[in-house]
Design a protein around this motif. Structure first.
Motif, PDB file in Angstrom:
ATOM      1  N   LEU A  65       0.812  -1.221   0.000  1.00  0.00           N
ATOM      2  CA  LEU A  65       0.000   0.000   0.000  1.00  0.00           C
ATOM      3  C   LEU A  65       0.844   1.269   0.000  1.00  0.00           C
ATOM      4  O   LEU A  65       0.358   2.336  -0.377  1.00  0.00           O
ATOM      5  CB  LEU A  65      -0.943   0.013   1.203  1.00  0.00           C
ATOM      6  CG  LEU A  65      -2.119  -0.960   1.160  1.00  0.00           C
ATOM      7  CD1 LEU A  65      -2.926  -0.861   2.455  1.00  0.00           C
ATOM      8  CD2 LEU A  65      -3.008  -0.706  -0.050  1.00  0.00           C
ATOM      9  N   THR A  66       2.113   1.164   0.411  1.00  0.00           N
ATOM     10  CA  THR A  66       2.976   2.351   0.412  1.00  0.00           C
ATOM     11  C   THR A  66       3.499   2.667  -0.985  1.00  0.00           C
ATOM     12  O   THR A  66       4.259   3.622  -1.143  1.00  0.00           O
ATOM     13  CB  THR A  66       4.174   2.181   1.369  1.00  0.00           C
ATOM     14  OG1 THR A  66       5.045   1.161   0.877  1.00  0.00           O
ATOM     15  CG2 THR A  66       3.710   1.877   2.787  1.00  0.00           C
ATOM     16  N   GLN A  67       3.112   1.872  -1.964  1.00  0.00           N
ATOM     17  CA  GLN A  67       3.495   2.069  -3.366  1.00  0.00           C
ATOM     18  C   GLN A  67       5.012   2.074  -3.576  1.00  0.00           C
ATOM     19  O   GLN A  67       5.568   3.020  -4.143  1.00  0.00           O
ATOM     20  CB  GLN A  67       2.858   3.333  -3.930  1.00  0.00           C
ATOM     21  CG  GLN A  67       1.347   3.283  -3.899  1.00  0.00           C
ATOM     22  CD  GLN A  67       0.706   4.542  -4.442  1.00  0.00           C
ATOM     23  OE1 GLN A  67       1.259   5.635  -4.325  1.00  0.00           O
ATOM     24  NE2 GLN A  67      -0.451   4.385  -5.031  1.00  0.00           N
ATOM     25  N   PRO A  68       5.698   1.007  -3.170  1.00  0.00           N
ATOM     26  CA  PRO A  68       7.135   0.916  -3.438  1.00  0.00           C
ATOM     27  C   PRO A  68       7.360   0.700  -4.924  1.00  0.00           C
ATOM     28  O   PRO A  68       6.418   0.400  -5.672  1.00  0.00           O
ATOM     29  CB  PRO A  68       7.553  -0.321  -2.636  1.00  0.00           C
ATOM     30  CG  PRO A  68       6.337  -1.181  -2.653  1.00  0.00           C
ATOM     31  CD  PRO A  68       5.177  -0.219  -2.552  1.00  0.00           C
ATOM     32  N   SER A  69       8.596   0.819  -5.352  1.00  0.00           N
ATOM     33  CA  SER A  69       8.879   0.543  -6.762  1.00  0.00           C
ATOM     34  C   SER A  69       8.599  -0.927  -7.041  1.00  0.00           C
ATOM     35  O   SER A  69       8.742  -1.790  -6.159  1.00  0.00           O
ATOM     36  CB  SER A  69      10.335   0.871  -7.090  1.00  0.00           C
ATOM     37  OG  SER A  69      11.192  -0.091  -6.506  1.00  0.00           O
ATOM     38  N   LEU A  70       8.206  -1.210  -8.274  1.00  0.00           N
ATOM     39  CA  LEU A  70       7.919  -2.584  -8.662  1.00  0.00           C
ATOM     40  C   LEU A  70       9.174  -3.447  -8.546  1.00  0.00           C
ATOM     41  O   LEU A  70       9.102  -4.607  -8.121  1.00  0.00           O
ATOM     42  CB  LEU A  70       7.351  -2.638 -10.087  1.00  0.00           C
ATOM     43  CG  LEU A  70       6.941  -4.015 -10.597  1.00  0.00           C
ATOM     44  CD1 LEU A  70       5.912  -4.676  -9.674  1.00  0.00           C
ATOM     45  CD2 LEU A  70       6.408  -3.901 -12.024  1.00  0.00           C
ATOM     46  N   GLY A  71      10.323  -2.881  -8.847  1.00  0.00           N
ATOM     47  CA  GLY A  71      11.579  -3.633  -8.742  1.00  0.00           C
ATOM     48  C   GLY A  71      11.864  -4.061  -7.318  1.00  0.00           C
ATOM     49  O   GLY A  71      12.217  -5.219  -7.059  1.00  0.00           O
ATOM     50  N   LEU A  72      11.722  -3.145  -6.370  1.00  0.00           N
ATOM     51  CA  LEU A  72      11.943  -3.480  -4.970  1.00  0.00           C
ATOM     52  C   LEU A  72      10.921  -4.507  -4.498  1.00  0.00           C
ATOM     53  O   LEU A  72      11.274  -5.469  -3.803  1.00  0.00           O
ATOM     54  CB  LEU A  72      11.866  -2.217  -4.101  1.00  0.00           C
ATOM     55  CG  LEU A  72      12.016  -2.428  -2.590  1.00  0.00           C
ATOM     56  CD1 LEU A  72      13.378  -3.047  -2.264  1.00  0.00           C
ATOM     57  CD2 LEU A  72      11.801  -1.123  -1.850  1.00  0.00           C
ATOM     58  N   ALA A  73       9.666  -4.313  -4.873  1.00  0.00           N
ATOM     59  CA  ALA A  73       8.625  -5.257  -4.476  1.00  0.00           C
ATOM     60  C   ALA A  73       8.924  -6.658  -5.029  1.00  0.00           C
ATOM     61  O   ALA A  73       8.740  -7.656  -4.327  1.00  0.00           O
ATOM     62  CB  ALA A  73       7.260  -4.771  -4.958  1.00  0.00           C
ATOM     63  N   ARG A  74       9.405  -6.734  -6.258  1.00  0.00           N
ATOM     64  CA  ARG A  74       9.757  -8.041  -6.837  1.00  0.00           C
ATOM     65  C   ARG A  74      10.844  -8.726  -6.015  1.00  0.00           C
ATOM     66  O   ARG A  74      10.750  -9.911  -5.709  1.00  0.00           O
ATOM     67  CB  ARG A  74      10.233  -7.876  -8.276  1.00  0.00           C
ATOM     68  CG  ARG A  74       9.139  -7.734  -9.271  1.00  0.00           C
ATOM     69  CD  ARG A  74       9.699  -7.714 -10.682  1.00  0.00           C
ATOM     70  NE  ARG A  74       8.627  -7.553 -11.631  1.00  0.00           N
ATOM     71  CZ  ARG A  74       8.655  -6.730 -12.652  1.00  0.00           C
ATOM     72  NH1 ARG A  74       9.736  -5.991 -12.887  1.00  0.00           N
ATOM     73  NH2 ARG A  74       7.633  -6.642 -13.475  1.00  0.00           N
ATOM     74  N   VAL A  75      11.887  -7.971  -5.697  1.00  0.00           N
ATOM     75  CA  VAL A  75      12.996  -8.552  -4.926  1.00  0.00           C
ATOM     76  C   VAL A  75      12.486  -9.076  -3.587  1.00  0.00           C
ATOM     77  O   VAL A  75      12.804 -10.202  -3.176  1.00  0.00           O
ATOM     78  CB  VAL A  75      14.123  -7.518  -4.721  1.00  0.00           C
ATOM     79  CG1 VAL A  75      15.126  -7.990  -3.676  1.00  0.00           C
ATOM     80  CG2 VAL A  75      14.819  -7.223  -6.040  1.00  0.00           C
ATOM     81  N   LEU A  76      11.678  -8.286  -2.896  1.00  0.00           N
ATOM     82  CA  LEU A  76      11.226  -8.664  -1.560  1.00  0.00           C
ATOM     83  C   LEU A  76      10.163  -9.761  -1.583  1.00  0.00           C
ATOM     84  O   LEU A  76      10.271 -10.754  -0.859  1.00  0.00           O
ATOM     85  CB  LEU A  76      10.726  -7.433  -0.807  1.00  0.00           C
ATOM     86  CG  LEU A  76      11.802  -6.365  -0.540  1.00  0.00           C
ATOM     87  CD1 LEU A  76      11.184  -5.137   0.112  1.00  0.00           C
ATOM     88  CD2 LEU A  76      12.929  -6.916   0.307  1.00  0.00           C
TER      89      LEU A  76
END
Length: 145
Positions: free
Chosen positions: A88-99
């Motif tokens: 919900l905090t709208q992180p970058s898609l790249g960071l979200a993928r890694v995590l």
């Protein structure tokens, strides 16, 4: 107005979580498989259904699968809340993928290593999953504080 599930990070989170639930269901089936194969049931009526007398047997394979499943419940359920608020905090898609994908892989490997009794790999996979959850938790706090 767009639905939140149409956002790429939320879709990735939903897919990741659904795959984790599928993995948890698979571990439940593994436990049932061991119970049936080893005839080590949880309750007397299960013995009766098989035409067996109840016995107090603790099978190591059944217990290992049960502990792996319990570990999932203790870790994947908190991931759901932390991951949801992180998304919900709208992180970058790249960071979200890694995590998110990193967490999924860590939990799958943890289960494999747990069922195969492989140390220190099980602990390492567990630690990676915990570290990812903590990173998401801290990032979420930083964003909403």
């Amino acid at each position: 107005m767009t639905l939140w599930i149409e956002q790429p990070v939320m879709r990735l989170f939903a897919l990741t979580y659904l795959l984790l639930v599928l993995k948890m269901l698979a571990v439940g089936f593994v436990t049932s498989y061991y119970r049936l194969r080893k005839r080590a049931f949880a309750v007397p009526e299960d013995y009766a259904m098989q035409g067996l007398s109840p016995r107090q047997v603790v099978d190591p394979d059944v217990e290992r699968a049960r502990r792996a499943h319990r570990n999932d419940l203790e870790n994947i359920l908190p991931f759901f809340a932390v991951g949801f608020f992180f998304a919900l905090t709208q992180p970058s898609l790249g960071l979200a993928r890694v995590l998110f994908i990193g967490y999924l892989l860590a939990r799958v490997l943890h289960t494999v290593f747990y069922l195969a009794a492989l140390q220190p790999w099980r602990t390492l996979a567990f630690a990676v999953g915990q570290a990812i959850t903590i990173v998401m938790l801290l990032a979420t706090f930083a964003r909403i504080w």
